[in-house]
Enzyme design. Structure first.
Site, PDB file in Angstrom:
ATOM      1  N   GLY A  43      90.158  18.131 136.323  1.00  0.00           N
ATOM      2  CA  GLY A  43      91.690  18.622 135.343  1.00  0.00           C
ATOM      3  C   GLY A  43      91.938  19.967 135.450  1.00  0.00           C
ATOM      4  O   GLY A  43      93.603  19.416 135.159  1.00  0.00           O
ATOM      5  N   GLU A  98      89.714  26.365 131.507  1.00  0.00           N
ATOM      6  CA  GLU A  98      90.265  23.823 131.314  1.00  0.00           C
ATOM      7  C   GLU A  98      91.882  24.007 131.459  1.00  0.00           C
ATOM      8  O   GLU A  98      92.096  24.561 130.572  1.00  0.00           O
ATOM      9  CB  GLU A  98      89.290  24.198 130.295  1.00  0.00           C
ATOM     10  N   ASP A  99      91.527  22.288 131.505  1.00  0.00           N
ATOM     11  CA  ASP A  99      92.887  22.055 131.297  1.00  0.00           C
ATOM     12  C   ASP A  99      92.933  21.492 129.650  1.00  0.00           C
ATOM     13  O   ASP A  99      94.028  21.723 128.580  1.00  0.00           O
ATOM     14  CB  ASP A  99      92.606  20.815 132.259  1.00  0.00           C
ATOM     15  N   ASP A 102      88.445  19.251 124.001  1.00  0.00           N
ATOM     16  CA  ASP A 102      88.908  18.279 123.304  1.00  0.00           C
ATOM     17  C   ASP A 102      87.574  18.391 122.017  1.00  0.00           C
ATOM     18  O   ASP A 102      87.889  19.023 121.182  1.00  0.00           O
ATOM     19  CB  ASP A 102      88.828  17.497 124.332  1.00  0.00           C
ATOM     20  N   LYS A 130      92.893  20.460 121.456  1.00  0.00           N
ATOM     21  CA  LYS A 130      92.886  19.350 120.322  1.00  0.00           C
ATOM     22  C   LYS A 130      91.770  19.904 119.525  1.00  0.00           C
ATOM     23  O   LYS A 130      91.099  19.165 119.416  1.00  0.00           O
ATOM     24  CB  LYS A 130      92.275  18.456 120.882  1.00  0.00           C
ATOM     25  N   PHE A 151      96.700  10.961 124.174  1.00  0.00           N
ATOM     26  CA  PHE A 151      96.044  10.709 125.397  1.00  0.00           C
ATOM     27  C   PHE A 151      97.177  11.008 126.260  1.00  0.00           C
ATOM     28  O   PHE A 151      98.222  10.824 126.554  1.00  0.00           O
ATOM     29  CB  PHE A 151      95.802   9.032 125.609  1.00  0.00           C
ATOM     30  N   VAL A 152      97.277  12.242 126.256  1.00  0.00           N
ATOM     31  CA  VAL A 152      97.911  12.814 127.861  1.00  0.00           C
ATOM     32  C   VAL A 152      97.430  13.178 129.214  1.00  0.00           C
ATOM     33  O   VAL A 152      95.732  12.811 129.470  1.00  0.00           O
ATOM     34  CB  VAL A 152      98.369  14.257 126.688  1.00  0.00           C
ATOM     35  N   ASP A 158      93.783  13.121 133.731  1.00  0.00           N
ATOM     36  CA  ASP A 158      94.222  11.914 133.892  1.00  0.00           C
ATOM     37  C   ASP A 158      93.758  11.041 133.300  1.00  0.00           C
ATOM     38  O   ASP A 158      93.116  11.121 132.640  1.00  0.00           O
ATOM     39  CB  ASP A 158      92.984  11.999 135.319  1.00  0.00           C
ATOM     40  N   ARG A 164      97.110  13.011 137.433  1.00  0.00           N
ATOM     41  CA  ARG A 164      96.981  14.077 137.686  1.00  0.00           C
ATOM     42  C   ARG A 164      98.519  14.764 138.112  1.00  0.00           C
ATOM     43  O   ARG A 164      98.450  15.698 138.608  1.00  0.00           O
ATOM     44  CB  ARG A 164      95.881  14.238 138.752  1.00  0.00           C
TER      45      ARG A 164
HETATM   46  C1  PRP Z   1      88.696  16.749 130.635  1.00  0.00           C
HETATM   47  C2  PRP Z   1      88.314  18.562 130.290  1.00  0.00           C
HETATM   48  C3  PRP Z   1      86.872  19.334 129.563  1.00  0.00           C
HETATM   49  C4  PRP Z   1      86.266  18.000 129.511  1.00  0.00           C
HETATM   50  C5  PRP Z   1      86.970  18.257 127.571  1.00  0.00           C
HETATM   51  O1  PRP Z   1      87.163  16.759 132.059  1.00  0.00           O
HETATM   52  O2  PRP Z   1      88.446  18.232 132.130  1.00  0.00           O
HETATM   53  O3  PRP Z   1      86.560  18.897 130.830  1.00  0.00           O
HETATM   54  O4  PRP Z   1      87.099  16.419 129.712  1.00  0.00           O
HETATM   55  O5  PRP Z   1      86.889  17.923 126.698  1.00  0.00           O
HETATM   56  P1  PRP Z   1      85.996  17.561 125.821  1.00  0.00           P
HETATM   57  O6  PRP Z   1      85.777  18.935 124.741  1.00  0.00           O
HETATM   58  O7  PRP Z   1      86.031  16.366 124.333  1.00  0.00           O
HETATM   59  O8  PRP Z   1      84.125  18.124 126.256  1.00  0.00           O
HETATM   60  P2  PRP Z   1      87.463  15.054 132.226  1.00  0.00           P
HETATM   61  O9  PRP Z   1      85.947  14.742 131.820  1.00  0.00           O
HETATM   62  O10 PRP Z   1      87.797  14.215 131.639  1.00  0.00           O
HETATM   63  O11 PRP Z   1      86.761  15.752 133.506  1.00  0.00           O
HETATM   64  P3  PRP Z   1      87.878  15.798 135.284  1.00  0.00           P
HETATM   65  O12 PRP Z   1      88.354  17.406 134.670  1.00  0.00           O
HETATM   66  O13 PRP Z   1      87.565  15.578 136.104  1.00  0.00           O
HETATM   67  O14 PRP Z   1      89.856  15.177 134.576  1.00  0.00           O
END
Ligand code: PRP
Length: 184
Positions: A43, A98-99, A102, A130, A151-152, A158, A164
């Site tokens: 991400g 990080e993107d 959450d 968030k 949900f962004v 993604d 993406r």
């Molecule tokens: C997303 C994002 C973080 C994680 C955050 O990755 O890039 O790594 O979720 O969520 P959390 O704080 O609840 O742990 P994702 O698992 O969607 O994979 P991606 O980066 O490949 O899209």
């Protein structure tokens, strides 16, 4: 705007402006140092590319990939490293990119793993935060935007590996991911 997007949260221009500001802040905070910048795939790939170009310091870049297991859109505390960093971080000033922060489950786990490798320092830079979803006691040092629990997608983020490459960040229509849309 993409037909699956309900509304745009941050335009391309707003993202570019904020990423530039984050780069300038990091440049000032780490003046005179070399920084190891590492991002968590996938991400963060677009944010990483733009952020590193906004940092006016000598840097190295590295990447890791993790899987977190959970149900639906919520990650769990179980995280598996799928691809580790290529370089040692011992003695380095490390910034994790990080993107989105959450629940915090992913970074909470990763911070433990990375601290054990004895970097000189570690800070977290996340584009989106968030805070109301947080399940673990973790906060980022640099935050692009705090966002509500929506949900962004776009700018690297993604849903089901799609969207993406949208140049903006938008809120996905609930009908796309099976959420209630007000009609059946
Ligand atoms: C997303 C994002 C973080 C994680 C955050 O990755 O890039 O790594 O979720 O969520 P959390 O704080 O609840 O742990 P994702 O698992 O969607 O994979 P991606 O980066 O490949 O899209």
């Amino acid at each position: 705007m993409h037909q699956d997007v309900e509304r745009i949260l941050f335009t391309q221009e707003e993202l570019s402006c904020r990423v530039q500001e984050l780069g300038e802040k990091i440049t000032a905070d780490y003046a005179g140092k070399e920084v190891a910048v590492a991002s968590v795939l996938r991400g963060s790939y677009i944010f990483m590319a733009d952020l590193t170009r906004a940092i006016r310091l000598p840097i190295t870049v590295d990447f890791m990939a993790v899987s977190s297991y959970g149900s639906g859109t919520v990650s769990s505390g179980q995280v598996e490293i799928k691809k580790d960093l290529s370089d040692s971080i011992e003695g380095k000033d490390l910034i994790i990119v990080e993107d989105i922060l959450d629940s915090g489950n992913t970074l909470y786990y990763l911070m433990d793993v990375l601290r054990a490798r004895k970097p000189a320092s570690i800070r977290i830079c996340t584009l989106l935060d968030k805070p109301e979803r947080r399940a673990k006691p973790i906060a980022a040092d640099y935050v692009g935007f705090q966002i509500p629990d929506a949900f962004v997608v776009g700018y690297g983020l993604d849903y089901d590996e799609k969207y993406r490459n949208l140049p903006y960040i938008g809120i996905l229509k609930p009908s796309v991911y099976g959420g209630w849309q007000g009609e059946f």
